[in-house]
Scaffold this motif. Structure first.
Motif, mmCIF file in Angstrom:
data_model
loop_
_atom_site.group_PDB
_atom_site.id
_atom_site.type_symbol
_atom_site.label_atom_id
_atom_site.label_comp_id
_atom_site.label_asym_id
_atom_site.label_seq_id
_atom_site.Cartn_x
_atom_site.Cartn_y
_atom_site.Cartn_z
ATOM 1 N N ARG A 38 0.813 -1.208 0.000
ATOM 2 C CA ARG A 38 0.000 0.000 0.000
ATOM 3 C C ARG A 38 0.856 1.271 0.000
ATOM 4 N NH1 ARG A 38 -5.142 -0.520 1.794
ATOM 5 N NH2 ARG A 38 -5.286 1.544 0.875
ATOM 6 N N VAL A 40 3.863 1.680 -1.716
ATOM 7 C CA VAL A 40 4.719 1.860 -2.895
ATOM 8 C C VAL A 40 3.847 2.329 -4.063
ATOM 9 C CG1 VAL A 40 6.288 0.039 -2.083
ATOM 10 C CG2 VAL A 40 4.536 -0.524 -3.772
ATOM 11 N N PRO A 41 4.443 3.015 -5.057
ATOM 12 C CA PRO A 41 3.649 3.445 -6.210
ATOM 13 C C PRO A 41 3.048 2.235 -6.918
ATOM 14 C CG PRO A 41 5.832 4.470 -6.221
ATOM 15 C CD PRO A 41 5.853 3.418 -5.154
ATOM 16 N N PRO A 42 1.828 2.366 -7.483
ATOM 17 C CA PRO A 42 1.153 1.230 -8.129
ATOM 18 C C PRO A 42 2.018 0.500 -9.148
ATOM 19 C CG PRO A 42 -0.312 3.126 -8.021
ATOM 20 C CD PRO A 42 1.021 3.586 -7.489
ATOM 21 N N ALA A 43 2.827 1.219 -9.894
ATOM 22 C CA ALA A 43 3.639 0.562 -10.929
ATOM 23 C C ALA A 43 4.719 -0.338 -10.335
ATOM 24 C CB ALA A 43 4.279 1.609 -11.847
ATOM 25 N N ILE A 56 9.545 6.878 -4.414
ATOM 26 C CA ILE A 56 8.149 7.248 -4.102
ATOM 27 C C ILE A 56 7.800 8.628 -4.652
ATOM 28 C CG2 ILE A 56 7.903 5.760 -2.061
ATOM 29 C CD1 ILE A 56 8.520 8.260 -0.313
ATOM 30 N N GLY A 57 8.655 9.142 -5.568
ATOM 31 C CA GLY A 57 8.413 10.467 -6.124
ATOM 32 C C GLY A 57 9.126 11.549 -5.327
ATOM 33 N N THR A 61 12.590 8.110 -1.305
ATOM 34 C CA THR A 61 12.442 6.654 -1.392
ATOM 35 C C THR A 61 11.741 6.091 -0.163
ATOM 36 O OG1 THR A 61 14.629 6.376 -0.378
ATOM 37 C CG2 THR A 61 14.546 6.271 -2.785
ATOM 38 N N SER A 90 6.847 7.721 2.675
ATOM 39 C CA SER A 90 5.670 6.936 2.292
ATOM 40 C C SER A 90 4.741 6.654 3.470
ATOM 41 C CB SER A 90 6.133 5.589 1.735
ATOM 42 O OG SER A 90 6.724 4.809 2.778
ATOM 43 N N GLU A 112 2.918 16.835 -0.256
ATOM 44 C CA GLU A 112 2.216 15.791 -1.022
ATOM 45 C C GLU A 112 2.523 14.390 -0.488
ATOM 46 O OE1 GLU A 112 2.679 16.202 -5.306
ATOM 47 O OE2 GLU A 112 2.512 18.379 -5.047
ATOM 48 N N LEU A 113 3.769 14.174 -0.049
ATOM 49 C CA LEU A 113 4.113 12.856 0.524
ATOM 50 C C LEU A 113 3.339 12.638 1.824
ATOM 51 C CD1 LEU A 113 7.987 12.527 -0.040
ATOM 52 C CD2 LEU A 113 6.141 11.378 -1.275
ATOM 53 N N GLN A 116 -0.334 11.851 1.040
ATOM 54 C CA GLN A 116 -0.478 10.481 0.529
ATOM 55 C C GLN A 116 -0.313 9.474 1.675
ATOM 56 O OE1 GLN A 116 -1.478 9.048 -2.098
ATOM 57 N NE2 GLN A 116 -0.608 6.979 -1.995
#
Ligand code: SAH
Length: 223
Positions: A38, A40-43, A56-57, A61, A90, A112-113, A116
């Motif tokens: 949950r 980590v990025p979907p890709a 993680i953008g 990381t 994350s 933004e992190l 999220q």
């Protein structure tokens, strides 16, 4: 074939490998409870249980599972402890602290992190206090803390954070420039600290000091 089966299998393999590397049962239980997929990025979902850090953008990381496990073990969190985390990222380490029964404050400089992380943490039933801001000076409003964990590389032992520990409290922080040793400080009295540093080396993104590092990384005329 189900996706869930693949993840579960790799999660068991990860837990077995962490155990072989000396991670204690209490920490393994917390890792078993938290769905890393949950965070980590979907890709990168299929890589959620590889023992590696992942992007993680925003140039940041999610830390390697072994690193999270090792730091959590050094932190020795007990249920009810007041824990400050600097570098929410994350939110995965935050979730591990919540799973251990701590009351958690976590600071992240990238809004933004943090947002999220809040969505994911709330969706799996955790509600730590997440703060957007510079964690360099800690969080004096809620000090003293039983435990403080820094999840970004500090250039030296951050004594401004160590001073926010209660007596008996523990700070865990990676310290170093290109790579880092893990430091564990224990506040044994008002003015005395015991320090342990790991032989192992780790590699973290930098612990950024607002005003200093940001200015330093911006090219200026004349330089
Ligand atoms: N525990 C996180 C680690 C994320 S990387 C995870 O596993 O996902 C470290 C994080 O520290 C980054 O998100 C970075 O933005 C944040 N950070 C760096 N310097 C900071 C500072 N001074 N205050 C708050 N957060 C900081």
């Amino acid at each position: 074939m189900s996706h869930r089966f693949i993840l579960e299998e790799s999660k068991q393999e990860l837990l077995a490998s962490l155990e072989r590397r000396g991670i204690e049962q209490r920490v393994l239980n917390a890792i078993a409870q938290v769905p890393r997929e949950r965070f980590v990025p979907p890709a990168l979902l299929h890589r959620a249980y590889e023992d590696t850090s992942l992007p993680i953008g925003h140039g940041q990381t999610i830390s390697q599972p072994y690193t999270v496990a090792y730091m959590t073990q050094l932190l020795n969190v007990e249920p009810g402890h007041r824990v400050l985390e600097v570098g929410t990222g994350s939110g995965y380490q935050t979730a591990i602290l919540c799973a251990l029964g701590a009351t958690v404050w976590s600071i992240e400089r990238i809004g933004e992190l943090s947002q999220q992380a809040r969505r994911v943490l709330n969706s799996i039933g955790y509600s730590p206090t997440l703060i957007v801001g510079d964690g360099w000076e800690g969080y004096p409003q809620a000090a003293p803390f039983d435990r403080i964990i820094v999840t970004a590389a500090a250039p030296e032992i951050p004594m401004q954070l160590a001073r926010q520990l209660a007596v008996g409290g523990i700070l865990v922080v990676p310290v170093g420039q290109n790579d880092q040793h893990m430091y564990q400080l224990r506040r044994v009295s008002e003015n005395e600290f015991d320090v342990f540093s790991s032989a192992q080396r780790f590699r973290f993104v930098p612990f950024i000091r607002a005003g200093h590092d940001e200015a330093a990384s911006t090219p200026r005329a004349g330089n």
